[in-house]
Design a protein around this motif. Structure first.
Motif, PDB file in Angstrom:
ATOM      1  N   LEU A 278       0.859  -1.190   0.000  1.00 28.11           N
ATOM      2  CA  LEU A 278       0.000   0.000   0.000  1.00 28.11           C
ATOM      3  C   LEU A 278       0.892   1.237   0.000  1.00 28.11           C
ATOM      4  CD1 LEU A 278      -2.791   1.445   0.403  1.00 28.11           C
ATOM      5  CD2 LEU A 278      -2.391   1.240   2.872  1.00 28.11           C
ATOM      6  N   LEU A 279       0.748   2.069  -1.045  1.00 27.24           N
ATOM      7  CA  LEU A 279       1.514   3.320  -1.131  1.00 27.24           C
ATOM      8  C   LEU A 279       0.567   4.455  -0.756  1.00 27.24           C
ATOM      9  CD1 LEU A 279       3.218   2.567  -4.582  1.00 27.24           C
ATOM     10  CD2 LEU A 279       4.250   2.327  -2.301  1.00 27.24           C
ATOM     11  N   VAL A 280       0.910   5.203   0.288  1.00 31.21           N
ATOM     12  CA  VAL A 280       0.005   6.245   0.781  1.00 31.21           C
ATOM     13  C   VAL A 280       0.648   7.620   0.599  1.00 31.21           C
ATOM     14  CG1 VAL A 280      -1.412   7.031   2.714  1.00 31.21           C
ATOM     15  CG2 VAL A 280      -0.834   4.607   2.518  1.00 31.21           C
ATOM     16  N   GLY A 281       0.004   8.463  -0.207  1.00 31.11           N
ATOM     17  CA  GLY A 281       0.508   9.821  -0.454  1.00 31.11           C
ATOM     18  C   GLY A 281      -0.539  10.851  -0.082  1.00 31.11           C
ATOM     19  N   LEU A 282      -0.669  11.110   1.222  1.00 34.31           N
ATOM     20  CA  LEU A 282      -1.660  12.086   1.702  1.00 34.31           C
ATOM     21  C   LEU A 282      -0.972  13.327   2.252  1.00 34.31           C
ATOM     22  CD1 LEU A 282      -3.945   9.632   3.745  1.00 34.31           C
ATOM     23  CD2 LEU A 282      -4.373  10.520   1.450  1.00 34.31           C
ATOM     24  N   GLY A 283       0.363  13.409   2.065  1.00 33.81           N
ATOM     25  CA  GLY A 283       1.135  14.485   2.698  1.00 33.81           C
ATOM     26  C   GLY A 283       1.542  14.036   4.099  1.00 33.81           C
ATOM     27  N   GLN A 284       2.645  14.627   4.554  1.00 34.26           N
ATOM     28  CA  GLN A 284       3.126  14.275   5.898  1.00 34.26           C
ATOM     29  C   GLN A 284       2.639  15.296   6.903  1.00 34.26           C
ATOM     30  OE1 GLN A 284       7.374  13.932   5.087  1.00 34.26           O
ATOM     31  NE2 GLN A 284       7.219  11.723   5.313  1.00 34.26           N
ATOM     32  N   PRO A 285       2.186  14.958   8.082  1.00 31.58           N
ATOM     33  CA  PRO A 285       2.206  13.614   8.650  1.00 31.58           C
ATOM     34  C   PRO A 285       0.881  12.869   8.527  1.00 31.58           C
ATOM     35  CG  PRO A 285       1.796  15.180  10.397  1.00 31.58           C
ATOM     36  CD  PRO A 285       1.830  15.959   9.114  1.00 31.58           C
ATOM     37  N   ALA A 286      -0.066  13.393   7.694  1.00 31.75           N
ATOM     38  CA  ALA A 286      -1.383  12.737   7.604  1.00 31.75           C
ATOM     39  C   ALA A 286      -1.239  11.281   7.171  1.00 31.75           C
ATOM     40  CB  ALA A 286      -2.274  13.504   6.624  1.00 31.75           C
ATOM     41  N   GLN A 287      -0.337  11.029   6.216  1.00 34.02           N
ATOM     42  CA  GLN A 287      -0.216   9.658   5.698  1.00 34.02           C
ATOM     43  C   GLN A 287       0.334   8.698   6.768  1.00 34.02           C
ATOM     44  OE1 GLN A 287       2.166  11.020   2.450  1.00 34.02           O
ATOM     45  NE2 GLN A 287       4.091  10.464   3.406  1.00 34.02           N
ATOM     46  N   GLU A 288       1.283   9.172   7.578  1.00 33.77           N
ATOM     47  CA  GLU A 288       1.835   8.304   8.629  1.00 33.77           C
ATOM     48  C   GLU A 288       0.764   8.031   9.695  1.00 33.77           C
ATOM     49  OE1 GLU A 288       3.579  10.846   7.265  1.00 33.77           O
ATOM     50  OE2 GLU A 288       5.022   9.563   6.223  1.00 33.77           O
ATOM     51  N   LYS A 289      -0.048   9.060   9.994  1.00 33.33           N
ATOM     52  CA  LYS A 289      -1.107   8.874  10.996  1.00 33.33           C
ATOM     53  C   LYS A 289      -2.159   7.910  10.464  1.00 33.33           C
ATOM     54  CE  LYS A 289      -0.291  13.121  13.465  1.00 33.33           C
ATOM     55  NZ  LYS A 289      -0.672  14.482  13.819  1.00 33.33           N
ATOM     56  N   PHE A 290      -2.497   8.039   9.176  1.00 29.65           N
ATOM     57  CA  PHE A 290      -3.485   7.131   8.573  1.00 29.65           C
ATOM     58  C   PHE A 290      -2.986   5.684   8.668  1.00 29.65           C
ATOM     59  CE2 PHE A 290      -5.245   4.601   5.181  1.00 29.65           C
ATOM     60  CZ  PHE A 290      -6.594   4.925   5.202  1.00 29.65           C
ATOM     61  N   ILE A 291      -1.734   5.470   8.267  1.00 30.02           N
ATOM     62  CA  ILE A 291      -1.201   4.097   8.271  1.00 30.02           C
ATOM     63  C   ILE A 291      -1.161   3.558   9.703  1.00 30.02           C
ATOM     64  CG2 ILE A 291       0.824   2.641   7.800  1.00 30.02           C
ATOM     65  CD1 ILE A 291       1.522   4.569   5.475  1.00 30.02           C
ATOM     66  N   ALA A 292      -0.634   4.360  10.635  1.00 33.90           N
ATOM     67  CA  ALA A 292      -0.500   3.880  12.015  1.00 33.90           C
ATOM     68  C   ALA A 292      -1.865   3.575  12.625  1.00 33.90           C
ATOM     69  CB  ALA A 292       0.239   4.925  12.851  1.00 33.90           C
ATOM     70  N   ASP A 293      -2.851   4.420  12.370  1.00 34.64           N
ATOM     71  CA  ASP A 293      -4.189   4.229  12.954  1.00 34.64           C
ATOM     72  C   ASP A 293      -4.867   2.967  12.431  1.00 34.64           C
ATOM     73  OD1 ASP A 293      -3.981   6.499  14.428  1.00 34.64           O
ATOM     74  OD2 ASP A 293      -5.212   7.758  13.105  1.00 34.64           O
ATOM     75  N   HIS A 294      -4.553   2.583  11.186  1.00 35.02           N
ATOM     76  CA  HIS A 294      -5.314   1.485  10.570  1.00 35.02           C
ATOM     77  C   HIS A 294      -4.466   0.272  10.210  1.00 35.02           C
ATOM     78  CE1 HIS A 294      -8.543   4.345  10.506  1.00 35.02           C
ATOM     79  NE2 HIS A 294      -7.779   5.202   9.859  1.00 35.02           N
ATOM     80  N   LEU A 295      -3.252   0.254  10.707  1.00 35.27           N
ATOM     81  CA  LEU A 295      -2.294  -0.798  10.316  1.00 35.27           C
ATOM     82  C   LEU A 295      -2.855  -2.202  10.554  1.00 35.27           C
ATOM     83  CD1 LEU A 295       0.633  -0.931   9.275  1.00 35.27           C
ATOM     84  CD2 LEU A 295       1.390  -1.117  11.639  1.00 35.27           C
ATOM     85  N   GLN A 296      -3.321  -2.468  11.764  1.00 37.04           N
ATOM     86  CA  GLN A 296      -3.801  -3.821  12.104  1.00 37.04           C
ATOM     87  C   GLN A 296      -5.095  -4.142  11.372  1.00 37.04           C
ATOM     88  OE1 GLN A 296      -1.756  -5.776  13.569  1.00 37.04           O
ATOM     89  NE2 GLN A 296      -0.337  -4.122  14.081  1.00 37.04           N
TER      90      GLN A 296
ATOM     91  N   ILE B  54       3.654   2.041   2.938  1.00 32.30           N
ATOM     92  CA  ILE B  54       4.716   3.065   2.923  1.00 32.30           C
ATOM     93  C   ILE B  54       4.093   4.436   2.679  1.00 32.30           C
ATOM     94  CG2 ILE B  54       6.924   3.767   1.914  1.00 32.30           C
ATOM     95  CD1 ILE B  54       7.310   1.085   0.747  1.00 32.30           C
ATOM     96  N   GLY B  55       4.510   5.414   3.459  1.00 27.31           N
ATOM     97  CA  GLY B  55       4.115   6.801   3.209  1.00 27.31           C
ATOM     98  C   GLY B  55       5.038   7.376   2.151  1.00 27.31           C
ATOM     99  N   VAL B  56       4.475   7.802   1.015  1.00 28.88           N
ATOM    100  CA  VAL B  56       5.334   8.214  -0.104  1.00 28.88           C
ATOM    101  C   VAL B  56       5.184   9.688  -0.493  1.00 28.88           C
ATOM    102  CG1 VAL B  56       5.594   5.891  -1.083  1.00 28.88           C
ATOM    103  CG2 VAL B  56       3.664   7.326  -1.814  1.00 28.88           C
ATOM    104  N   GLY B  57       4.463  10.474   0.310  1.00 32.33           N
ATOM    105  CA  GLY B  57       4.375  11.915   0.052  1.00 32.33           C
ATOM    106  C   GLY B  57       3.858  12.236  -1.336  1.00 32.33           C
ATOM    107  N   GLY B  58       4.601  13.093  -2.039  1.00 31.21           N
ATOM    108  CA  GLY B  58       4.143  13.544  -3.354  1.00 31.21           C
ATOM    109  C   GLY B  58       4.497  12.574  -4.484  1.00 31.21           C
ATOM    110  N   ALA B  59       4.890  11.337  -4.159  1.00 28.03           N
ATOM    111  CA  ALA B  59       5.359  10.397  -5.200  1.00 28.03           C
ATOM    112  C   ALA B  59       4.289  10.090  -6.251  1.00 28.03           C
ATOM    113  CB  ALA B  59       5.845   9.101  -4.557  1.00 28.03           C
ATOM    114  N   ILE B  60       3.035  10.098  -5.860  1.00 27.15           N
ATOM    115  CA  ILE B  60       1.974   9.754  -6.829  1.00 27.15           C
ATOM    116  C   ILE B  60       1.939  10.827  -7.926  1.00 27.15           C
ATOM    117  CG2 ILE B  60      -0.514   9.299  -7.132  1.00 27.15           C
ATOM    118  CD1 ILE B  60      -0.493   8.512  -4.076  1.00 27.15           C
TER     119      ILE B  60
END
Ligand code: UDP
Length: 249
Positions: free
Chosen positions: A158-176, A184-190
């Motif tokens: 899963l590549l998440v590009g929501l901007g930092q730190p929103a993407q890291e918070k999204f992944i951490a909140d829903h990881l399990q 992976i949080g990929v910032g503006g990569a998309i």
């Protein structure tokens, strides 16, 4: 276990890009969820101001230095990092790996237009890839639908590009709950993958001046880039006091 260099509280992996890729490929075939952060100086400065982000750092399997500023700072600490490991490079290489291995990829983030361009480009370059995506503009009330859409695809990556730190918070909140082997949080990569935002020409990349190129193209970034000198000063002071502490003990 790969060693880390702690810069202003953020433990960066000292692994080279090929070592990080090897770890990511292992994570992609694991049953438990893994989480990789790609962090530059701006992210480090946000960590200093955000308690939740500090807790998230401990959930990540790997934090890679996504910015020449981090690599330069690591030298001040006397623990030079091998090289930059960027979100764009990881995304491109892991997409190729997914195609070769018949693994599924989900891309979450960016505007609908930019996302569709990125998906089209990826499908053109990787004709047999299993890939799906969702744009990154959704309301809090829609989060459960977004999670359901991701789970339905059961991606390995899963590549998440929501901007930092929103993407890291999204992944951490829903990881399990998402149960995806690697996020992976990929910032503006998309935006870069779809060509909406151009990556700096190779000459800028080689001169380690991608930040300057981005600034020239998007002068509105100047406010954000104020984080760079703040980062440099804070890291330099921390590094000098650590080095002094080591030499007097
Ligand atoms: N983005 C998003 N949803 C939002 C805010 C931003 O999907 O609510 C996307 C934005 O379109 C861009 C990416 O997040 O593709 C982050 O870009 P930016 O350059 O701001 O992030 P950085 O890489 O500097 O963290």
């Amino acid at each position: 276990m790969v060693s880390t260099v702690v810069v202003l509280g953020v433990p960066f992996s000292s692994a080279s890009e090929s070592e990080v890729l090897a770890d990511c490929m292992n994570y992609m075939q694991d049953e438990t969820p893994h989480f990789v952060i790609t962090a530059g100086p701006e992210f480090v400065m946000k960590v200093g101001e955000d308690e939740k982000l500090r807790r998230i750092l401990h959930q990540a399997d790997l934090i890679t230095p996504d910015g020449i500023g981090i690599v330069i700072a690591s030298r001040w600490y006397g623990q030079p990092l091998t090289e930059r490991v960027t979100g764009v490079d990881l995304a491109q290489k892991l997409i190729l790996h997914a195609e070769e291995q018949g693994m599924r990829v989900f891309v979450l983030g960016a505007s609908e237009d930019s996302l569709q361009r990125a998906l089209a480009t990826i499908r053109e370059l990787h004709p047999t890839i299993h890939i799906a995506g969702r744009n990154g503009y959704f309301k809090h009330a829609e989060v459960s639908d977004v999670i359901a859409a991701i789970r339905k695809e059961a991606p390995h990556l899963l590549l998440v590009g929501l901007g930092q730190p929103a993407q890291e918070k999204f992944i951490a909140d829903h990881l399990q709950e998402m149960g995806i082997p690697l996020s992976i949080g990929v910032g503006g990569a998309i935006d870069v993958l779809g060509g909406t935002v151009k990556r700096a020409p190779v000459v800028f990349q080689k001169a380690k001046l991608e930040w300057l190129y981005r600034l020239l193209r998007e002068p509105s970034r100047v406010r954000r880039q104020v984080a760079l000198p703040r980062f440099a000063l804070a890291a330099w002071i921390e590094a000098k006091s650590q080095v002094r502490g080591r030499s007097t003990s």
